[in-house]
Design an enzyme around this catalytic site. Structure first.
Site: not given
Ligand code: PMP
Length: 286
Positions: A33, A150, A182, A206
């Site tokens: 996603y 993701k 994270e 991620l």
């Molecule tokens: N880490 C994780 C586990 C996440 O789910 C997200 C958001 N989807 C992020 C980091 C941040 O990613 P982004 O800046 O692309 O939203």
């Protein structure tokens, strides 16, 4: 107004949209996603999210069913039909519906399922929490080993979020071998003596699209950056902490496991990075 959603090329009222009970996304969390933020009717970091979608799909050997301009058209159509000014567009692509349940991947010509919907978030960029900051608790990271993909397997992050809430916090920072990976749905940072520290990219986290943008803006503003792991103890001794994500942008963190970070108030660097990120992303929004 009934929300219009997108399912496999069709725009439908949300109560008429459906996917099969045999969909691999439903049965096996076999899907990926993206979430793109919308400010003033425009999409933030759209190209970055599409590039990561492509990477996630490739890692799972799912052929991307749409071209970037088709995704863009669909996003814009949904924003228009749902009169979204500020909010989010959620996009999910799964391995589709093989018509039965089997661990083996279905034949390659099984069409992936593509679903998109909007979420209205009036005043998204002015979240009151950005002025007061988040409280964080640490929770062990029990997710799988390919967090760079993701996927829609969000049960553990969801459990960690509930654990954080039950302990009176806003979110959890996940830790593995003593180091922060994270947040449940964001990347984690600390600031010490003017240096921004955030975990290096690997399969462990991620690769946040907001992370990439914020680090680029920080470097352009001559801020010092160290990409390395840090512990909860180091974070508690930091001058500042913050998280980044597409929907929270840059969100200050003021408390970790009950201890105030720095002064216990939102930090100057996090505040500045939030301003720069919002300003630059609005300018580049499509
Ligand atoms: N880490 C994780 C586990 C996440 O789910 C997200 C958001 N989807 C992020 C980091 C941040 O990613 P982004 O800046 O692309 O939203």
């Amino acid at each position: 107004m009934t929300r219009t959603v997108y399912v496999n090329g069709e725009y439908l009222p949300e109560d008429q949209a459906s996917v099969s009970i045999f969909d691999r996304g439903f049965l096996m969390a076999d899907g990926v996603y993206e979430v793109v933020s919308v400010l003033n009717g425009k999409l933030l970091d759209f190209d970055g999210h599409m590039a990561r979608l492509q990477r996630s799909l490739a890692a799972l050997e799912i052929v991307n069913p749409l071209a970037e301009n088709e995704y863009l058209d669909a996003h814009r159509t949904l924003l228009d039909r749902n009169a979204i000014i500020d909010g989010l567009v959620y996009l999910q692509v799964t391995r589709g519906n093989p018509g039965d349940r089997d661990f083996a991947y279905p034949p390659e010509d099984t069409p992936p399922t593509v679903v998109m919907f909007t979420q209205a978030k009036p005043g998204l960029a002015d979240a009151p929490a950005a002025k007061t900051g988040w409280k964080i608790v640490s929770v062990e990271d029990l997710r799988w080993g390919r967090r760079d993909i993701k996927t829609v397997q969000l049960l553990y992050p969801s459990m960690a979020k509930m654990e954080a809430k039950s302990r009176g916090a806003d979110d959890a920072w996940l830790t593995e071998d003593g180091f922060v990976t994270e947040g449940t749905s964001n990347n984690a940072y600390i600031v010490k003596d003017g240096v921004i520290v955030t975990r290096e990219l690997s399969h462990d986290i991620l690769h946040g699209i907001t992370r990439a943008a914020v680090l680029r803006f920080a470097a352009e503003a001559q801020m010092k950056i160290e990409e390395r792991s840090f512990t909860i103890a180091e974070a508690q001794e930091a001058d500042e902490a913050f998280v980044t994500s597409a929907s929270a942008f840059v969100m200050p963190v003021v408390e970790i496991d009950g201890k105030p970070v720095g002064t216990g108030k939102i930090g100057a660097i996090a505040t500045r990075l939030r301003e720069i990120y919002l300003e630059e992303s609005r300018k580049a929004a499509v």
